[in-house]
Design a protein around this motif. Structure first.
Motif, PDB file in Angstrom:
ATOM      1  N   THR A 124       0.830  -1.205   0.000  1.00  0.00           N
ATOM      2  CA  THR A 124       0.000   0.000   0.000  1.00  0.00           C
ATOM      3  C   THR A 124       0.864   1.255   0.000  1.00  0.00           C
ATOM      4  O   THR A 124       0.591   2.217  -0.734  1.00  0.00           O
ATOM      5  CB  THR A 124      -0.921  -0.002   1.233  1.00  0.00           C
ATOM      6  OG1 THR A 124      -1.752  -1.168   1.209  1.00  0.00           O
ATOM      7  CG2 THR A 124      -1.795   1.238   1.258  1.00  0.00           C
ATOM      8  N   ARG A 166       0.903   4.050  -3.000  1.00  0.00           N
ATOM      9  CA  ARG A 166       0.553   5.442  -2.665  1.00  0.00           C
ATOM     10  C   ARG A 166       1.725   6.375  -2.978  1.00  0.00           C
ATOM     11  O   ARG A 166       1.546   7.463  -3.534  1.00  0.00           O
ATOM     12  CB  ARG A 166       0.181   5.513  -1.187  1.00  0.00           C
ATOM     13  CG  ARG A 166       0.189   6.903  -0.556  1.00  0.00           C
ATOM     14  CD  ARG A 166      -0.942   7.794  -1.046  1.00  0.00           C
ATOM     15  NE  ARG A 166      -0.767   9.146  -0.509  1.00  0.00           N
ATOM     16  CZ  ARG A 166      -1.201   9.559   0.685  1.00  0.00           C
ATOM     17  NH1 ARG A 166      -1.828   8.703   1.482  1.00  0.00           N
ATOM     18  NH2 ARG A 166      -1.001  10.795   1.083  1.00  0.00           N
ATOM     19  N   ASN A 208       0.544   7.467  -6.328  1.00  0.00           N
ATOM     20  CA  ASN A 208      -0.490   8.259  -5.655  1.00  0.00           C
ATOM     21  C   ASN A 208      -1.821   7.525  -5.610  1.00  0.00           C
ATOM     22  O   ASN A 208      -2.901   8.138  -5.699  1.00  0.00           O
ATOM     23  CB  ASN A 208      -0.666   9.631  -6.322  1.00  0.00           C
ATOM     24  CG  ASN A 208      -1.355  10.627  -5.410  1.00  0.00           C
ATOM     25  OD1 ASN A 208      -1.218  10.563  -4.192  1.00  0.00           O
ATOM     26  ND2 ASN A 208      -2.115  11.543  -5.998  1.00  0.00           N
ATOM     27  N   ASN A 239      -4.964   5.565  -3.985  1.00  0.00           N
ATOM     28  CA  ASN A 239      -5.719   5.800  -2.755  1.00  0.00           C
ATOM     29  C   ASN A 239      -5.461   4.662  -1.770  1.00  0.00           C
ATOM     30  O   ASN A 239      -5.796   3.509  -2.040  1.00  0.00           O
ATOM     31  CB  ASN A 239      -7.208   5.893  -3.074  1.00  0.00           C
ATOM     32  CG  ASN A 239      -8.028   6.295  -1.884  1.00  0.00           C
ATOM     33  OD1 ASN A 239      -8.075   5.595  -0.890  1.00  0.00           O
ATOM     34  ND2 ASN A 239      -8.686   7.432  -1.986  1.00  0.00           N
ATOM     35  N   GLU A 240      -4.873   4.989  -0.605  1.00  0.00           N
ATOM     36  CA  GLU A 240      -4.498   3.935   0.345  1.00  0.00           C
ATOM     37  C   GLU A 240      -5.709   3.265   0.976  1.00  0.00           C
ATOM     38  O   GLU A 240      -5.628   2.110   1.421  1.00  0.00           O
ATOM     39  CB  GLU A 240      -3.581   4.493   1.441  1.00  0.00           C
ATOM     40  CG  GLU A 240      -4.234   5.382   2.485  1.00  0.00           C
ATOM     41  CD  GLU A 240      -4.273   6.838   2.073  1.00  0.00           C
ATOM     42  OE1 GLU A 240      -4.495   7.693   2.948  1.00  0.00           O
ATOM     43  OE2 GLU A 240      -4.098   7.131   0.874  1.00  0.00           O
TER      44      GLU A 240
END
Length: 361
Positions: A134, A138, A142, A144-145
Motif C-alpha cells: 500500500t 501510494r 499516488n 488511494n491507500e
C-alpha cells in the motif's frame, strides 16, 4: 427549537465525555433492540457487560480478545494521526498469521523455545510487507491507500484459504481445511497456569507505553504527525511527508502482523480459514473510541472485547444471531460520530441564540 452553534475551539471536556455518552447511547439502543427481539434487555446487557468480567477465567478471556485489538489499534493510531487511512489492518493481520504459521510449521522435536521469537518476527515482517504494498502504490503512483489496503484484505484471505486447502493442509486432519497443529515448542508463553493469557498482553501494554513516548515526547513523533497532516508545513520545517507515509504504514502493518502471529501461536495453535475474525476492522473503532491516545485505546480495547465475548454468549444462551456483535460495534461507532459533534458545536435553544444575535447587533 435546538440549534448548533460553532464553538471558538474544540471542547476538551467533550473530547472525554463524548465516548462515555456514546457508550450510554449504545446501551440504551441495545436495550431497545433486545426488547424488539422479544428478549430480556437486562439479561442481554448482562451478557455484554457482566459475564465477561465476573470471574478470573472470564477476565482472562477478556484479555485474550483485547490483546490483538489493542496491538492493531496502536498501529492504526500512528496512521490516522499521520493522516494515512489504513483500512486494511485485517489483511496485514492475516499475512502476519500466515508468515508466523509458516515458521511454526518448520518446528520439530529438536527446535528450541527461541523459535517463538522467530515466529513473532515473521509475523511482524509479514504485516509490514503487506502494508508496504500500500505504501509503495501510494508513494509511487499516488494510489488511494483506503481502496488499496482494503482490497488487499481479500487477497490475503484468499491466500490463506489456498494454503489451508492446498499445500499446508494437514494430511492427517480428516480432510478439514487446516494446517497441522503446531508443536508445543511454538506456543507463545502464557502468563499463568490455567489461563490462555499470553505474554502478548505484556507486549501490547509495552507497545502502548512506547507509542505514548514516541508521539508526545520525541521529535520524531512530532515530525510524524506534522508530515501527515500538513505536508507543506512539514517540508518547510525539514520533515518528510514521504517518510511519514512509510513509517505510518510499516508500523501499522507490523503491529497487525504481530497480533496475527500471537493469535496463531497462542489461542488458535494452527492455521484455519477462520483466522480473520474482524479484529482489523474492529480495531478502527477501538482507535477512535480511544481518541487515538494509547491510554484511551487500552480501555476501548477492553470494551470492544466485551462486545466480542458478549456477542458469543448472546448467541449460545439467548439464541441471538452472530451479527449481534457487529451490531453493537456499529451502534458504538455511529453514536460516537454523532456525539463528536458536541466537540465542535454547542447546543443552543433557537430563541436564546436569536436573542443573543439581536443583542450584539
Amino acid at each position: 427549537m435546538l440549534k448548533l452553534e460553532l464553538r471558538p475551539q474544540a471542547s476538551p471536556v467533550w473530547s472525554v465525555a463524548s465516548p462515555l455518552l456514546a457508550l450510554a447511547i449504545t446501551v440504551v439502543l441495545g436495550s431497545l433492540l433486545f426488547i424488539a427481539l422479544g428478549k430480556d434487555p437486562v439479561r442481554g446487557l448482562q451478557m455484554f457487560f457482566w459475564e465477561p468480567i465476573k470471574s478470573n477465567y472470564a477476565l482472562g478471556e477478556l484479555m485474550v480478545k483485547a490483546t490483538p485489538l489493542l496491538l492493531i489499534a496502536l498501529g492504526l493510531a500512528v496512521c490516522f494521526r499521520s493522516n494515512v487511512w489504513n483500512i486494511g489492518a485485517e489483511g496485514q493481520f492475516v499475512l502476519g498469521a500466515i508468515c508466523a504459521g509458516g515458521v511454526a510449521l518448520l518446528a520439530d522435536k529438536e527446535s528450541s523455545r527461541w523459535i517463538v521469537l522467530g515466529i513473532l518476527l515473521a509475523g511482524i515482517a509479514g504485516g509490514m510487507a503487506w502494508a508496504g504494498i500500500t505504501a509503495f502504490l501510494r508513494d509511487r503512483f499516488n494510489a488511494n491507500e483506503i481502496l488499496v489496503s482494503l482490497m488487499l484484505v481479500y487477497v490475503a484471505v484468499q491466500l490463506l484459504v489456498w494454503l489451508v486447502f492446498g499445500p499446508w493442509k494437514d494430511p492427517g486432519g480428516y480432510n478439514f481445511p487446516q494446517s497441522k497443529t503446531f508443536d508445543a515448542v511454538t506456543q507463545v508463553p502464557r502468563l499463568m497456569k490455567g489461563s490462555r493469557v499470553s505474554i502478548g498482553l505484556l507486549i501490547a501494554l509495552a507497545g502502548a507505553a512506547a507509542l505514548w513516548i514516541f508521539l508526545f515526547r520525541t521529535r520524531a513523533g512530532f515530525a510524524q504527525q506534522v508530515g501527515g497532516l500538513a505536508p507543506a508545513a512539514a517540508r518547510y520545517a525539514g520533515f518528510s511527508s514521504r517518510k511519514a507515509l512509510w513509517v505510518a504504514l510499516l508500523v501499522s502493518g507490523g503491529a497487525a502482523g504481530l497480533a496475527g502471529a500471537l493469535e496463531v501461536a497462542g489461542p488458535v495453535g494452527q492455521l484455519t480459514p477462520y483466522i480473520p475474525v474482524g479484529y482489523g476492522f474492529a480495531a478502527i473503532i477501538v482507535a477512535f473510541v480511544g481518541r487515538l491516545h494509547p491510554v484511551g485505546m487500552v480501555f476501548s480495547a477492553i470494551l470492544m472485547s466485551m462486545f466480542y465475548i458478549g456477542g458469543e454468549l448472546a448467541q449460545s444462551r439467548m439464541g441471538l444471531p452472530k451479527s449481534i456483535t457487529g451490531l453493537f460495534q456499529g451502534l458504538l461507532l455511529f453514536a460516537l460520530l454523532a456525539c463528536d459533534t458536541l466537540m465542535v458545536y454547542r447546543v443552543r435553544w433557537g430563541k436564546t441564540a436569536d436573542a443573543g444575535r439581536k443583542a450584539v447587533a
